[in-house]
Design a protein around this motif. Structure first.
Motif, mmCIF file in Angstrom:
data_model
loop_
_atom_site.group_PDB
_atom_site.id
_atom_site.type_symbol
_atom_site.label_atom_id
_atom_site.label_comp_id
_atom_site.label_asym_id
_atom_site.label_seq_id
_atom_site.Cartn_x
_atom_site.Cartn_y
_atom_site.Cartn_z
ATOM 1 N N TYR A 133 -3.586 1.373 -0.847
ATOM 2 C CA TYR A 133 -2.874 2.638 -1.030
ATOM 3 C C TYR A 133 -2.104 3.132 0.183
ATOM 4 O O TYR A 133 -1.137 3.860 0.042
ATOM 5 C CB TYR A 133 -3.852 3.730 -1.482
ATOM 6 N N PHE A 134 -2.553 2.763 1.364
ATOM 7 C CA PHE A 134 -1.953 3.386 2.538
ATOM 8 C C PHE A 134 -1.271 2.415 3.486
ATOM 9 O O PHE A 134 -0.712 2.833 4.494
ATOM 10 C CB PHE A 134 -3.009 4.203 3.292
ATOM 11 N N LYS A 135 -1.360 1.117 3.215
ATOM 12 C CA LYS A 135 -0.722 0.174 4.130
ATOM 13 C C LYS A 135 0.648 -0.200 3.593
ATOM 14 O O LYS A 135 0.767 -0.980 2.657
ATOM 15 C CB LYS A 135 -1.587 -1.075 4.299
ATOM 16 N N ARG A 136 1.655 0.400 4.168
ATOM 17 C CA ARG A 136 3.017 0.057 3.779
ATOM 18 C C ARG A 136 3.733 -0.481 5.009
ATOM 19 O O ARG A 136 3.529 0.002 6.129
ATOM 20 C CB ARG A 136 3.762 1.292 3.273
ATOM 21 N N ALA A 137 4.572 -1.467 4.801
ATOM 22 C CA ALA A 137 5.312 -2.029 5.929
ATOM 23 C C ALA A 137 6.252 -0.963 6.503
ATOM 24 O O ALA A 137 6.794 -0.131 5.771
ATOM 25 C CB ALA A 137 6.109 -3.241 5.473
ATOM 26 N N SER A 187 -3.827 6.933 -6.122
ATOM 27 C CA SER A 187 -2.447 6.622 -6.468
ATOM 28 C C SER A 187 -1.592 7.886 -6.444
ATOM 29 O O SER A 187 -0.501 7.910 -5.864
ATOM 30 C CB SER A 187 -2.414 5.966 -7.855
ATOM 31 N N GLU A 188 -2.092 8.949 -7.050
ATOM 32 C CA GLU A 188 -1.346 10.203 -7.088
ATOM 33 C C GLU A 188 -1.219 10.830 -5.696
ATOM 34 O O GLU A 188 -0.142 11.295 -5.306
ATOM 35 C CB GLU A 188 -2.045 11.192 -8.043
ATOM 36 N N PHE A 189 -2.318 10.838 -4.964
ATOM 37 C CA PHE A 189 -2.293 11.405 -3.612
ATOM 38 C C PHE A 189 -1.261 10.675 -2.754
ATOM 39 O O PHE A 189 -0.447 11.293 -2.070
ATOM 40 C CB PHE A 189 -3.683 11.305 -2.974
#
Lengths: 332, 332
Positions: B10-14, B101-103
């Motif tokens: 959920y929180f690891k985005r490039a 997902s919503e958060f």
């Protein structure tokens, strides 16, 4: 609870321009201001500690103040970064002045030791104690020691000794009157971040990769291996143990060392040349930070990310390697 | 709960090098790395949000994700700083994929809007939801708009309208079916940080002091007054109100505006010249950020740090000024 008086009384300290010249505005405005040196990157890490998960409600508040900052300083050390300052967000069930006084003493003693002032944060009421520290540091651009730089053939090194903190936790929970506890308790409650050693290591360009060991070697070494696309062979017989742990049966001592946590020692990889090894031992001596060579980086092996090897007790190493904890991490 | 898979999902985005070129290393190492532009200071703020204190357990997670970051962006705006990135520490009772997902959608929508990527943090299990965001930005060295710069004679200005968030909170707690709620609820749950307006204001050198209003004007204006050693006279009749609040009795509307909270509007002081006023209105129009002149900075008055004045309903202003909330802050 008036959060401003709380901050004022315990956490608002003037910034010392002579000691921390890059800090410009600390606690008291909407945000803090500091300068990163020219040619340096800003380094940031954050840790959330929650009562009942990361510490007992009755932990000595001075030790908690120390440890809350120490684990963040250790993250900076793992990058080879120099600390600059930190923010503290704290939720407390009530304003307990004795607790706050002790907590802040532990916190500021370590902050002063590392010239790393508190520059901001937040306070609020909460049902249980909640502590979040975000720490800032700097490192010459491009010189941070990342997890992704390990190379096949590298030596694997660890600082200090492994397993003491996990042994202490076990004793506190299951045998609080055990005579060993006095010897290992400080390793759990008052870890020492290896900042000076790590900065010298970065400055010397000796390490290819590094991290700090907070979840045991079996929990953390795979972060380096995955980031670097390699595997490792670890010699269990070489794992550095304190005199207390070395008197336990091998299976138990290794379990603490590889599957325990909270040691906050550094694990690093470096070229397996005699020159580099000698330079590492020199640094270790200079900074009174013992280091031990515990294994080798090998080509990626999907089946066995880490091979745990032992001459002394091969069947124990084998059993360790097959335990749930190991397979859990090996499966990543 | 495996915190790494949680982060990963959920929180690891490039990090996007084209969109956020100063970000070098994000989630995934011991710490994040970024660069502060030459000639700039790094700006840091941190907010701790706890379930039951700062939000209801059943708050829409998308709104919570938005608000958690918005309050921090608002702190940067209050300094006239440009956002660079943030860390998120989050404690959750369980891994609820729908909630996560919503958060994260609410969080990342706002992060993308402000080019302010998530670069690190921590996740853990906790009994209640705990969210700490620490945000980093930059401002040209020496140009941050502090709380300490207000000058006697300055105009006092506020952006937007005041009191809507407090009114929404009151309706949600006491009259959840009230028809007004739909019109003010977003002001409580989805505040808009005035970052672009604030950076332009800083760049133009127009404001002497500024902060964001999170505890109502009576709670926050005194921070400027104390830091600047001045007092203020506020014209209650001039307080900007939304069309919804302007239909309430004056006493009620003013109570929300001055003693409420969570508006995240900016309060600033600037020279009381026609040129500066015209320049401020120009900026307000350019950034579609309404501003209203609500009072004047006066010489320090120990007895009455803020004089709340009204032509329209002087007895109401008088009563407000004598209420507990006001005296509380006036006593500082």
């Amino acid at each position: 609870m008036d959060e401003f008086s709380l901050i004022g009384a315990y956490f608002k300290r003037a910034i010392s321009p002579s000691k921390t010249p890059q800090m410009d505005v600390g606690v008291g405005d909407d945000a803090a201001l500091f300068r990163v040196a020219d040619g340096h990157q800003c380094v940031v890490s954050s840790d959330l500690l929650i009562e009942g998960r990361h510490f007992f409600a009755d932990v000595a508040p001075r030790a908690l103040g120390h440890k809350s900052l120490a684990v963040n300083l250790s993250d900076l050390a793992a990058m080879g970064a120099q600390p600059l300052g930190f923010t503290l967000s704290i939720g407390l069930p009530r304003v307990d002045t004795e607790w706050l006084s002790e907590f802040s003493k532990g916190l500021f003693a370590l902050a002063d030791e590392f010239n790393c002032p508190l520059i901001g944060g937040d306070t609020t009421q909460s049902d249980t104690i909640v502590i979040n520290i975000t720490i800032f540091g700097q490192v010459p651009t491009g010189q941070a020691i990342l997890r992704s730089g390990a190379q096949v053939g590298d030596d694997v090194w660890v600082t200090g000794t492994l397993g003491d903190a996990a042994y202490a936790l076990n004793l506190m929970q299951n045998a609080p009157t055990h005579s060993d506890l006095a010897q290992v308790r400080a390793r759990l409650e008052m870890p020492t971040p290896h900042v000076a050693f790590a900065c010298a290591l970065r400055s010397a360009g000796l390490a290819h990769s590094m991290l700090d060991v907070s979840d045991g070697l079996a929990g953390d070494l795979p972060h380096i291996l995955r980031a670097s696309n390699v595997s490792a062979r670890i010699d269990c017989d070489a794992l550095p143990q304190s005199s207390v742990l070395s008197q336990l049966p091998a299976a138990q001592a290794w379990q603490y060392a590889v599957a325990g946590g909270d040691d906050y020692e550094l694990c690093l990889t470096a070229s397996a040349t005699s020159e580099v090894r000698a330079a590492l031992f020199d640094l270790a001596q200079k900074f009174a930070t013992p280091i031990t060579r515990v294994g080798t980086i090998t080509p990626m092996n999907q089946e066995n990310q880490v091979i745990w090897h032992s001459e002394r007790a091969p069947e124990v190493a084998q059993r360790l390697a097959c335990s749930n904890g190991f397979n859990h991490f090996a499966s990543h």
